[in-house]
Design a protein around this motif. Structure first.
Motif, short mmCIF file in Angstrom:
data_model
loop_
_atom_site.label_atom_id
_atom_site.label_comp_id
_atom_site.label_asym_id
_atom_site.label_seq_id
_atom_site.Cartn_x
_atom_site.Cartn_y
_atom_site.Cartn_z
N GLN A 35 0.83 -1.21 0.00
CA GLN A 35 0.00 0.00 0.00
C GLN A 35 0.86 1.26 0.00
OE1 GLN A 35 -2.16 -1.09 3.52
NE2 GLN A 35 -4.02 -1.59 2.38
N TRP A 36 1.97 1.22 0.72
CA TRP A 36 2.84 2.38 0.78
C TRP A 36 3.47 2.64 -0.59
CZ3 TRP A 36 8.04 3.62 0.21
CH2 TRP A 36 8.39 4.88 0.66
N GLN A 40 2.88 5.93 -3.01
CA GLN A 40 3.95 6.77 -3.52
C GLN A 40 3.79 6.99 -5.02
OE1 GLN A 40 6.48 8.28 -1.56
NE2 GLN A 40 4.95 7.62 -0.07
N PHE A 41 3.50 5.92 -5.75
CA PHE A 41 3.28 6.03 -7.19
C PHE A 41 2.05 6.87 -7.49
CE2 PHE A 41 6.18 2.43 -7.61
CZ PHE A 41 6.91 2.84 -8.72
N THR A 48 1.51 14.67 -11.72
CA THR A 48 1.98 14.92 -13.07
C THR A 48 0.92 14.69 -14.15
OG1 THR A 48 2.85 12.67 -13.25
CG2 THR A 48 4.36 14.39 -12.46
N ALA A 49 -0.26 14.24 -13.75
CA ALA A 49 -1.32 13.92 -14.72
C ALA A 49 -1.98 15.18 -15.25
CB ALA A 49 -2.36 13.02 -14.08
N LYS A 50 -2.48 15.03 -16.44
CA LYS A 50 -3.22 16.14 -17.05
C LYS A 50 -4.51 15.56 -17.63
CE LYS A 50 0.69 19.07 -17.98
NZ LYS A 50 1.36 18.66 -16.85
N CYS A 69 -0.76 0.19 -8.41
CA CYS A 69 -0.73 -1.14 -7.79
C CYS A 69 0.16 -2.09 -8.57
CB CYS A 69 -2.13 -1.70 -7.66
SG CYS A 69 -3.11 -0.86 -6.40
N ALA A 70 0.12 -2.02 -9.90
CA ALA A 70 0.98 -2.86 -10.73
C ALA A 70 2.45 -2.52 -10.50
CB ALA A 70 0.60 -2.71 -12.20
#
Length: 84
Positions: A35-36, A40-41, A48-50, A69-70
């Motif tokens: 989960q940690w 973080q991801f 950084t998403a748009k 998760c992957a």
């Protein structure tokens, strides 16, 4: 190197014993290492998403969570291999 357990606590704490000698494992509380890593991801992805429009945000969040998760699973799999 020890094998990585994805269910292990991200921030383990030592065992605490009560006055009667019963063990209380504080490390059993909180998030797992998987989960940690995923968190973080996810934080980086969102930062950084748009999104092109507000309607795309739920789709973006769902796909971002799947990717996070992957990525966490990939890190754990690599760590399980141990040192070369």
């Amino acid at each position: 190197m020890t094998k990585t357990n994805p269910d292990a606590p991200a921030f383990p704490s030592p065992e605490v014993r009560g006055p009667d000698g019963c063990g209380i494992h504080a490390a059993e509380l909180g998030q797992s290492i998987r989960q940690w890593y995923a968190g973080q991801f996810m934080g980086h992805i969102i930062a950084t998403a748009k999104a092109g429009s507000e309607a795309e945000i739920p789709f973006l969040l769902e796909k971002s969570a799947q990717f996070a998760c992957a990525a966490a699973d990939a890190i754990i799999a690599e760590l399980r291999k141990g040192k070369p």
